[in-house]
Design a protein around this motif. Sequence first.
Motif, PDB file in Angstrom:
ATOM      1  N   SER A   1      -9.376   6.292   2.478  1.00  0.00           N
ATOM      2  CA  SER A   1      -9.613   7.670   2.900  1.00  0.00           C
ATOM      3  C   SER A   1      -8.364   8.526   2.716  1.00  0.00           C
ATOM      4  O   SER A   1      -7.240   8.004   2.736  1.00  0.00           O
ATOM      5  N   PRO A   2      -8.556   9.848   2.538  1.00  0.00           N
ATOM      6  CA  PRO A   2      -7.407  10.746   2.437  1.00  0.00           C
ATOM      7  C   PRO A   2      -6.497  10.653   3.655  1.00  0.00           C
ATOM      8  O   PRO A   2      -5.278  10.774   3.522  1.00  0.00           O
ATOM      9  N   LYS A   3      -7.077  10.438   4.835  1.00  0.00           N
ATOM     10  CA  LYS A   3      -6.272  10.312   6.044  1.00  0.00           C
ATOM     11  C   LYS A   3      -5.358   9.093   5.967  1.00  0.00           C
ATOM     12  O   LYS A   3      -4.189   9.156   6.355  1.00  0.00           O
TER      13      LYS A   3
ATOM     14  N   VAL B   1      -4.269   7.784   3.244  1.00  0.00           N
ATOM     15  CA  VAL B   1      -3.233   8.131   2.266  1.00  0.00           C
ATOM     16  C   VAL B   1      -2.116   8.907   2.946  1.00  0.00           C
ATOM     17  O   VAL B   1      -0.928   8.640   2.714  1.00  0.00           O
ATOM     18  N   GLU B   2      -2.472   9.858   3.808  1.00  0.00           N
ATOM     19  CA  GLU B   2      -1.469  10.652   4.516  1.00  0.00           C
ATOM     20  C   GLU B   2      -0.569   9.775   5.375  1.00  0.00           C
ATOM     21  O   GLU B   2       0.651   9.977   5.439  1.00  0.00           O
ATOM     22  N   ILE B   3      -1.182   8.799   6.035  1.00  0.00           N
ATOM     23  CA  ILE B   3      -0.409   7.892   6.898  1.00  0.00           C
ATOM     24  C   ILE B   3       0.583   7.085   6.062  1.00  0.00           C
ATOM     25  O   ILE B   3       1.772   6.976   6.407  1.00  0.00           O
ATOM     26  N   HIS B   4       0.097   6.517   4.959  1.00  0.00           N
ATOM     27  CA  HIS B   4       0.978   5.701   4.108  1.00  0.00           C
ATOM     28  C   HIS B   4       2.062   6.562   3.459  1.00  0.00           C
ATOM     29  O   HIS B   4       3.212   6.117   3.316  1.00  0.00           O
ATOM     30  N   ARG B   5       1.713   7.779   3.076  1.00  0.00           N
ATOM     31  CA  ARG B   5       2.715   8.672   2.479  1.00  0.00           C
ATOM     32  C   ARG B   5       3.790   9.025   3.506  1.00  0.00           C
ATOM     33  O   ARG B   5       4.987   9.029   3.188  1.00  0.00           O
ATOM     34  N   HIS B   6       3.359   9.304   4.733  1.00  0.00           N
ATOM     35  CA  HIS B   6       4.316   9.605   5.805  1.00  0.00           C
ATOM     36  C   HIS B   6       5.242   8.417   6.038  1.00  0.00           C
ATOM     37  O   HIS B   6       6.472   8.597   6.164  1.00  0.00           O
ATOM     38  N   ASN B   7       4.676   7.213   6.107  1.00  0.00           N
ATOM     39  CA  ASN B   7       5.486   6.018   6.336  1.00  0.00           C
ATOM     40  C   ASN B   7       6.462   5.785   5.183  1.00  0.00           C
ATOM     41  O   ASN B   7       7.626   5.412   5.397  1.00  0.00           O
ATOM     42  N   ALA B   8       5.990   6.016   3.945  1.00  0.00           N
ATOM     43  CA  ALA B   8       6.860   5.833   2.777  1.00  0.00           C
ATOM     44  C   ALA B   8       8.017   6.822   2.807  1.00  0.00           C
ATOM     45  O   ALA B   8       9.176   6.460   2.530  1.00  0.00           O
ATOM     46  N   MET B   9       7.720   8.061   3.148  1.00  0.00           N
ATOM     47  CA  MET B   9       8.768   9.082   3.218  1.00  0.00           C
ATOM     48  C   MET B   9       9.777   8.740   4.301  1.00  0.00           C
ATOM     49  O   MET B   9      10.996   8.896   4.113  1.00  0.00           O
ATOM     50  N   GLU B  10       9.299   8.243   5.421  1.00  0.00           N
ATOM     51  CA  GLU B  10      10.201   7.889   6.521  1.00  0.00           C
ATOM     52  C   GLU B  10      11.114   6.742   6.127  1.00  0.00           C
ATOM     53  O   GLU B  10      12.320   6.774   6.377  1.00  0.00           O
TER      54      GLU B  10
ATOM     55  N   LEU C   1      -2.790  14.240  -6.306  1.00  0.00           N
ATOM     56  CA  LEU C   1      -3.058  14.821  -4.999  1.00  0.00           C
ATOM     57  C   LEU C   1      -3.547  13.733  -4.050  1.00  0.00           C
ATOM     58  O   LEU C   1      -3.990  12.656  -4.484  1.00  0.00           O
ATOM     59  N   GLY C   2      -3.484  14.040  -2.742  1.00  0.00           N
ATOM     60  CA  GLY C   2      -3.895  13.053  -1.758  1.00  0.00           C
ATOM     61  C   GLY C   2      -5.302  12.548  -1.971  1.00  0.00           C
ATOM     62  O   GLY C   2      -5.570  11.338  -1.896  1.00  0.00           O
ATOM     63  N   LYS C   3      -6.236  13.469  -2.266  1.00  0.00           N
ATOM     64  CA  LYS C   3      -7.629  13.073  -2.483  1.00  0.00           C
ATOM     65  C   LYS C   3      -7.755  12.206  -3.736  1.00  0.00           C
ATOM     66  O   LYS C   3      -8.574  11.281  -3.785  1.00  0.00           O
ATOM     67  N   GLN C   4      -6.955  12.508  -4.757  1.00  0.00           N
ATOM     68  CA  GLN C   4      -7.000  11.710  -5.983  1.00  0.00           C
ATOM     69  C   GLN C   4      -6.459  10.306  -5.742  1.00  0.00           C
ATOM     70  O   GLN C   4      -7.007   9.317  -6.238  1.00  0.00           O
ATOM     71  N   ILE C   5      -5.371  10.228  -4.982  1.00  0.00           N
ATOM     72  CA  ILE C   5      -4.801   8.916  -4.662  1.00  0.00           C
ATOM     73  C   ILE C   5      -5.799   8.105  -3.844  1.00  0.00           C
ATOM     74  O   ILE C   5      -5.983   6.902  -4.060  1.00  0.00           O
ATOM     75  N   ALA C   6      -6.471   8.789  -2.904  1.00  0.00           N
ATOM     76  CA  ALA C   6      -7.470   8.109  -2.077  1.00  0.00           C
ATOM     77  C   ALA C   6      -8.581   7.535  -2.949  1.00  0.00           C
ATOM     78  O   ALA C   6      -9.018   6.388  -2.765  1.00  0.00           O
ATOM     79  N   ALA C   7      -9.047   8.324  -3.914  1.00  0.00           N
ATOM     80  CA  ALA C   7     -10.104   7.852  -4.811  1.00  0.00           C
ATOM     81  C   ALA C   7      -9.611   6.705  -5.688  1.00  0.00           C
ATOM     82  O   ALA C   7     -10.332   5.729  -5.928  1.00  0.00           O
ATOM     83  N   ASP C   8      -8.376   6.810  -6.153  1.00  0.00           N
ATOM     84  CA  ASP C   8      -7.799   5.750  -7.001  1.00  0.00           C
ATOM     85  C   ASP C   8      -7.747   4.420  -6.257  1.00  0.00           C
ATOM     86  O   ASP C   8      -7.993   3.357  -6.843  1.00  0.00           O
TER      87      ASP C   8
ATOM     88  N   ARG D   1       0.825  -1.207   0.000  1.00  0.00           N
ATOM     89  CA  ARG D   1       0.000   0.000   0.000  1.00  0.00           C
ATOM     90  C   ARG D   1       0.864   1.263   0.000  1.00  0.00           C
ATOM     91  O   ARG D   1       0.554   2.242  -0.686  1.00  0.00           O
ATOM     92  N   GLU D   2       1.952   1.242   0.758  1.00  0.00           N
ATOM     93  CA  GLU D   2       2.874   2.390   0.751  1.00  0.00           C
ATOM     94  C   GLU D   2       3.442   2.609  -0.641  1.00  0.00           C
ATOM     95  O   GLU D   2       3.590   3.749  -1.088  1.00  0.00           O
ATOM     96  N   ALA D   3       3.741   1.512  -1.337  1.00  0.00           N
ATOM     97  CA  ALA D   3       4.273   1.617  -2.693  1.00  0.00           C
ATOM     98  C   ALA D   3       3.230   2.201  -3.636  1.00  0.00           C
ATOM     99  O   ALA D   3       3.553   3.007  -4.525  1.00  0.00           O
ATOM    100  N   GLN D   4       1.969   1.821  -3.464  1.00  0.00           N
ATOM    101  CA  GLN D   4       0.911   2.372  -4.303  1.00  0.00           C
ATOM    102  C   GLN D   4       0.749   3.875  -4.078  1.00  0.00           C
ATOM    103  O   GLN D   4       0.607   4.642  -5.030  1.00  0.00           O
ATOM    104  N   VAL D   5       0.784   4.279  -2.816  1.00  0.00           N
ATOM    105  CA  VAL D   5       0.660   5.700  -2.501  1.00  0.00           C
ATOM    106  C   VAL D   5       1.870   6.461  -3.042  1.00  0.00           C
ATOM    107  O   VAL D   5       1.739   7.543  -3.625  1.00  0.00           O
TER     108      VAL D   5
END
Length: 210
Positions: free
Chosen positions: A175-177, A179-188, A164-171, A151-155
């Motif tokens: 939820s956008p939230k 997406v934010e969690i997975h994006r944060h984890n991926a960046m870390e 955008l976060g909302k677009q990724i969430a829809a894809d 999931r982190e790789a998909q995000v």
Amino acid sequence: MTGEPVIHVVDDDRAAREGLGFLLSSLGLAIAEHASAAGLLAALGDGTGDGTGEGCILADLRMPGMSGLELLDELGRRGCPLPVIMITGHGDVPLAVRAMRAGAMDFFEKPVNGLALVERITEALKLSRERAAAARAARDLQARVASLSPREAQVAAGVLAGRLGKQIAADLGISPKTVEIHRHNAMEKMGASNAAELVRLLAAAGWTAG
């Protein structure tokens, strides 16, 4: 082979081989002597892993069996990162030029100018260190990419594509939230401080927006 850089001297002429070995070892350089191209290849293994270590190769152009030019081609096929300096006899200069076009760093005619050779070897070792550092960085980057969950790789792929976060969430149907969690984890995991740096790292790892 690991540890200090190794200068591989490849020559079927024992006297020439030992002469170069003595010159270089007297300067504190680690030497490995090989009587043939096959001997060098056996010592290096497949030439693609950490076992190759750092160093460079001094190879005679004319040897029985596999020639220096054929050795250079084989090292290239194996992806060996060690810089190669060719040693040539009188009349071999056209072949030496061919060797440089095939990837050799330089060539020296016999009898070899010791001082000039040592200077070139110093440059070859610097190049070897740079290549080794780049290879380690690439392996580290790939390891970080591999640590991403599916999931982190998909995000992350969505971020790379400029979504955008909302677009990724829809894809992804989340939820956008989330997406934010997975994006944060991926960046870390990737060691990125922001989305732009994440994109740069993913691109460096060979990802494409497609």
